[in-house]
Enzyme design. Structure first.
Site, PDB file in Angstrom:
ATOM      1  N   ASP A   9       0.794  -1.243   0.000  1.00 12.15           N
ATOM      2  CA  ASP A   9       0.000   0.000   0.000  1.00 12.15           C
ATOM      3  C   ASP A   9       0.825   1.292   0.000  1.00 12.15           C
ATOM      4  OD1 ASP A   9      -1.891  -1.954   0.258  1.00 12.15           O
ATOM      5  OD2 ASP A   9      -2.773  -1.209   2.104  1.00 12.15           O
ATOM      6  N   LYS A 104      -7.130  -4.637  -3.205  1.00 12.34           N
ATOM      7  CA  LYS A 104      -7.898  -5.145  -2.066  1.00 12.34           C
ATOM      8  C   LYS A 104      -8.865  -4.081  -1.569  1.00 12.34           C
ATOM      9  CE  LYS A 104      -4.085  -4.076   1.133  1.00 12.34           C
ATOM     10  NZ  LYS A 104      -4.734  -3.116   2.015  1.00 12.34           N
ATOM     11  N   CYS A 150      -1.963  -2.373   7.689  1.00 14.94           N
ATOM     12  CA  CYS A 150      -1.913  -3.311   6.567  1.00 14.94           C
ATOM     13  C   CYS A 150      -0.621  -4.120   6.515  1.00 14.94           C
ATOM     14  CB  CYS A 150      -2.159  -2.560   5.264  1.00 14.94           C
ATOM     15  SG  CYS A 150      -3.839  -1.866   5.205  1.00 14.94           S
TER      16      CYS A 150
END
Length: 200
Positions: A9, A104, A150
């Site tokens: 990310d 995602k 994450c």
């Protein structure tokens, strides 16, 4: 031993100036690129994930309602909305060495790379676990954002799926100091190796 690198990310909304920007995010993007320049060939797969949330929904309660303040635990401000600049990778991240991309959070909360689907290529739509099995990956190195969310979730899932995991502590950035420290302790306790990227 077959190794993969997870880049979690590294997106505009998670770096300085973004909707959920963390301090040090842009530096992490640049430092990962420098690492890839020297070490990309060490990996069978270099896999980058992105939050990719639906623009027309609250994504399963992940986005706070317009009349409600986010609690920054379960609900969050809108971020990484599909097709927006905030969802793009940070420009300092060199994508030329990335071999696979994962999206995602499409309509639902999703923290771990294991919650997403591979984008494009022969593995399009596949889950990451199946792809790692296909390539015989036994070891995973992890970098990215955010340490306490994450990155943590991805590391714990990788351990649960039987991989040896190494977290590059100099190639991650977190939301909060205390929560990031706690996440690192938890990851280490559960078996992750905490290491610098220059440790070899």
């Amino acid at each position: 031993m077959t190794k993969a690198l997870f880049i979690i990310d590294v997106q505009n909304d998670f770096t300085e100036g973004g909707a959920l920007g963390v301090d040090g995010g842009a530096a992490v993007a640049a430092d990962i690129s420098r690492y890839l320049e020297a070490h990309a060939d060490d990996y069978a797969l270099v896999i980058a994930s992105r939050d990719w949330h639906d623009p027309e929904s609250d994504n399963g309660g992940h986005f706070a309602a317009s009349d409600t303040d986010p609690d920054y635990v379960v609900t969050w401000p809108a971020h990484c909305v599909a097709g927006t600049a905030g969802a793009d990778y940070h420009p300092a991240l060199d994508l030329s060495r990335v071999t696979m991309h994962v999206k995602k959070g499409q309509g639902e909360p999703a923290y771990s790379i294991y919650d997403g689907e591979v984008e494009g290529g022969a593995s399009d739509g596949a889950g990451i676990s199946a792809v790692l099995d296909e390539y015989g990956v036994t070891e995973i190195d992890v970098a990215g954002i955010a340490t306490d969310y994450c990155v943590r979730a991805s590391v714990l899932d990788a351990i649960e799926h039987g991989r040896h995991v190494r977290v590059f502590t100099d190639l991650i950035a977190g939301v909060g100091r205390e929560s990031s420290d706690a996440a690192l302790i938890e990851m280490g306790h559960l078996g992750a190796e905490l290491s610098s990227s220059d440790a070899g």
